[in-house]
Design a protein around this motif. Structure first.
Motif, PDB file in Angstrom:
ATOM      1  N   LEU A 180      96.877  70.656  57.308  1.00  0.00           N
ATOM      2  CA  LEU A 180      97.703  69.347  57.819  1.00  0.00           C
ATOM      3  C   LEU A 180      97.941  69.553  59.249  1.00  0.00           C
ATOM      4  CD1 LEU A 180     100.383  69.234  54.841  1.00  0.00           C
ATOM      5  CD2 LEU A 180      98.336  67.833  55.129  1.00  0.00           C
ATOM      6  N   THR A 181      97.908  68.439  59.993  1.00  0.00           N
ATOM      7  CA  THR A 181      98.437  68.390  61.504  1.00  0.00           C
ATOM      8  C   THR A 181      99.893  68.513  61.447  1.00  0.00           C
ATOM      9  OG1 THR A 181      98.576  65.954  61.573  1.00  0.00           O
ATOM     10  CG2 THR A 181      96.673  66.923  61.866  1.00  0.00           C
ATOM     11  N   ASP A 182     100.495  68.936  62.695  1.00  0.00           N
ATOM     12  CA  ASP A 182     101.786  68.925  62.864  1.00  0.00           C
ATOM     13  C   ASP A 182     102.649  67.542  62.520  1.00  0.00           C
ATOM     14  OD1 ASP A 182     101.511  71.570  63.567  1.00  0.00           O
ATOM     15  OD2 ASP A 182     101.600  71.238  65.656  1.00  0.00           O
ATOM     16  N   GLY A 191     108.847  65.549  59.489  1.00  0.00           N
ATOM     17  CA  GLY A 191     109.563  64.760  58.805  1.00  0.00           C
ATOM     18  C   GLY A 191     109.728  64.921  57.421  1.00  0.00           C
ATOM     19  N   PHE A 192     108.583  65.726  56.786  1.00  0.00           N
ATOM     20  CA  PHE A 192     108.735  65.890  55.506  1.00  0.00           C
ATOM     21  C   PHE A 192     109.727  66.552  54.993  1.00  0.00           C
ATOM     22  CE2 PHE A 192     107.552  68.249  51.454  1.00  0.00           C
ATOM     23  CZ  PHE A 192     106.695  67.352  50.939  1.00  0.00           C
TER      24      PHE A 192
END
Length: 189
Positions: free
Chosen positions: A81-83, A88-89
């Motif tokens: 996953l990218t930053d 916000g997760f």
């Protein structure tokens, strides 16, 4: 399915698996000890409460209604996953105590719970023989049960492709592909 069939026929008293995928149970096996736990549940690191992973997934989806993993997700759930994707997760905590949750599996460096190890040793101690299927026995976690069987004088049979850490303790070694070998064995018995 072949292992579950051998158990159904009364040829296996139980199954000790290092797998965490629940496939033995999905195939119909009943007496399965998941040595390293199972990915179908999560555990709280504080209160040790175990809950179904599906429940965690529902809670995470509710907390992150617009979030979706983009790109490749591997069968074990790993994903790159990218930053921006991570930003916000919202992580959810244990509903009982607010503690941190993790998959209910033993990661490298963690110890298998003593009661689970004792249950495996009891199963080996009550056995007439030990059948090892598709394991290199490269780590002590599974190897210790073969060592115990050998100490008890139980015959050990190993079906694996390549050498294992317990070849010296085996009365029978079969270097063969597991799927085809087990399917044939179940058909012949």
């Amino acid at each position: 399915r072949a292992v579950a069939e051998l158990e159904r026929r009364g040829l296996l008293a139980g199954i000790v698996t290092q797998n965490v995928d629940g496939l033995h149970q999905a195939a119909g096996a009943r007496r399965v000890i998941e040595l390293h736990g199972g990915l179908d549940r999560v555990v709280c690191l504080s209160c040790r409460e175990r809950t179904p992973r599906a429940e965690l997934e529902r809670r995470l989806s509710a907390a992150n209604p617009r979030w979706a993993a983009e790109g490749r997700v591997n069968p074990d759930g790993d994903a790159a996953l990218t930053d921006a994707q991570v930003a916000g997760f919202q992580v959810v905590d244990c509903v009982t105590c607010g503690g941190l949750l993790k998959p209910d599996v033993i990661f490298f460096g963690e110890n298998v719970p003593r009661d689970r190890v004792a249950e495996c040793f009891a199963l080996v101690g009550a056995a007439r023989s030990l059948l090892v299927l598709g394991s290199s026995l490269a780590i002590r976690s599974g190897l210790r049960f073969v060592t115990r069987a050998a100490e008890l004088g139980l015959p050990v049979a190993i079906v694996n492709q390549g050498p294992t850490g317990a070849d010296a303790d085996a009365a029978l070694l079969l270097d063969a592909p597991l799927g085809a070998t087990l399917t044939e064995l179940a058909a012949r018995l």
